[in-house]
Scaffold this motif. Structure first.
Motif, PDB file in Angstrom:
ATOM      1  N   ALA A  22      39.802  46.117  25.964  1.00  0.00           N
ATOM      2  CA  ALA A  22      40.693  45.792  27.082  1.00  0.00           C
ATOM      3  C   ALA A  22      40.117  46.324  28.387  1.00  0.00           C
ATOM      4  N   ALA A  23      39.535  47.535  28.343  1.00  0.00           N
ATOM      5  CA  ALA A  23      38.928  48.109  29.543  1.00  0.00           C
ATOM      6  C   ALA A  23      37.725  47.284  29.991  1.00  0.00           C
ATOM      7  N   LEU A  24      36.913  46.821  29.039  1.00  0.00           N
ATOM      8  CA  LEU A  24      35.752  45.974  29.385  1.00  0.00           C
ATOM      9  C   LEU A  24      36.221  44.654  29.988  1.00  0.00           C
ATOM     10  N   ASN A  25      37.241  44.054  29.391  1.00  0.00           N
ATOM     11  CA  ASN A  25      37.779  42.792  29.922  1.00  0.00           C
ATOM     12  C   ASN A  25      38.317  42.997  31.334  1.00  0.00           C
ATOM     13  N   ALA A  26      39.023  44.086  31.556  1.00  0.00           N
ATOM     14  CA  ALA A  26      39.552  44.384  32.888  1.00  0.00           C
ATOM     15  C   ALA A  26      38.412  44.590  33.873  1.00  0.00           C
ATOM     16  N   ASP A  27      37.342  45.259  33.452  1.00  0.00           N
ATOM     17  CA  ASP A  27      36.197  45.495  34.322  1.00  0.00           C
ATOM     18  C   ASP A  27      35.546  44.172  34.716  1.00  0.00           C
ATOM     19  N   VAL A  28      35.380  43.275  33.744  1.00  0.00           N
ATOM     20  CA  VAL A  28      34.793  41.953  34.031  1.00  0.00           C
ATOM     21  C   VAL A  28      35.695  41.193  34.992  1.00  0.00           C
ATOM     22  N   THR A  29      36.993  41.246  34.761  1.00  0.00           N
ATOM     23  CA  THR A  29      37.939  40.553  35.632  1.00  0.00           C
ATOM     24  C   THR A  29      37.875  41.112  37.048  1.00  0.00           C
ATOM     25  N   VAL A  30      37.799  42.430  37.173  1.00  0.00           N
ATOM     26  CA  VAL A  30      37.697  43.046  38.496  1.00  0.00           C
ATOM     27  C   VAL A  30      36.414  42.616  39.187  1.00  0.00           C
ATOM     28  N   GLU A  31      35.299  42.537  38.466  1.00  0.00           N
ATOM     29  CA  GLU A  31      34.032  42.072  39.056  1.00  0.00           C
ATOM     30  C   GLU A  31      34.160  40.624  39.531  1.00  0.00           C
ATOM     31  N   ILE A  36      34.763  36.820  44.039  1.00  0.00           N
ATOM     32  CA  ILE A  36      35.548  35.775  44.714  1.00  0.00           C
ATOM     33  C   ILE A  36      35.969  36.254  46.096  1.00  0.00           C
ATOM     34  N   LEU A  37      36.394  37.503  46.201  1.00  0.00           N
ATOM     35  CA  LEU A  37      36.822  38.034  47.497  1.00  0.00           C
ATOM     36  C   LEU A  37      35.660  38.124  48.487  1.00  0.00           C
ATOM     37  N   GLU A  38      34.468  38.496  48.001  1.00  0.00           N
ATOM     38  CA  GLU A  38      33.293  38.525  48.887  1.00  0.00           C
ATOM     39  C   GLU A  38      32.981  37.124  49.394  1.00  0.00           C
ATOM     40  N   SER A  39      33.014  36.152  48.481  1.00  0.00           N
ATOM     41  CA  SER A  39      32.746  34.768  48.872  1.00  0.00           C
ATOM     42  C   SER A  39      33.809  34.270  49.855  1.00  0.00           C
ATOM     43  N   LEU A  40      35.052  34.623  49.586  1.00  0.00           N
ATOM     44  CA  LEU A  40      36.136  34.229  50.474  1.00  0.00           C
ATOM     45  C   LEU A  40      35.964  34.878  51.846  1.00  0.00           C
TER      46      LEU A  40
END
Length: 124
Positions: A22-31, A36-40
């Motif tokens: 779950a922590a790895l999935n959350a880390d990937v999601t945060v990345e 997306i935010l950088e591109s935006l």
């Protein structure tokens, strides 16, 4: 507490693996969200620059329209003066045609007489 009847009981290592996943999935999601935010952010900067350029273009366009509006009355005056000049030229041409018309008729009559005299004399 929640009722846990009918659910398999997890052991400590299973729980740790599940939490680690779950922590790895959350880390990937945060990345992914960060990317997306950088591109935006870049897109918004480009949009801001485009908007600034559009604002400058619209200001120049507005200035041009204002100059055209200021020029229009003067152009009407020029057109009115040109129409007056054309009217006078038309009157002069009409007068010239009136003066030339009798001369042209006289010329035509004299040429006709001269042609008949030549033919009568056997010259033409």
């Amino acid at each position: 507490m929640a009722d846990r009847t009918g659910r398999p009981v997890r052991t400590g290592p299973e729980r740790i693996r599940k939490l680690a996943q779950a922590a790895l999935n959350a880390d990937v999601t945060v990345e992914q969200v960060d990317t997306i935010l950088e591109s935006l952010s870049e897109t918004l900067e480009d949009l801001n620059n485009s908007t600034a350029t559009l604002d400058a273009t619209l200001e120049r366009f507005n200035d041009t329209i204002n100059r055209i509006n200021e020029l229009a009355p003067r152009l009407h005056g020029v057109v009115d003066r040109m129409e007056g000049i054309v009217g006078r030229v038309e009157r002069i041409v009409g007068l010239g045609e009136s003066v030339i018309s009798p001369l042209a008729a006289t010329d035509h009559a004299i040429r006709g007489v001269v042609d008949r005299l030549r033919r009568g004399a056997g010259l033409g």
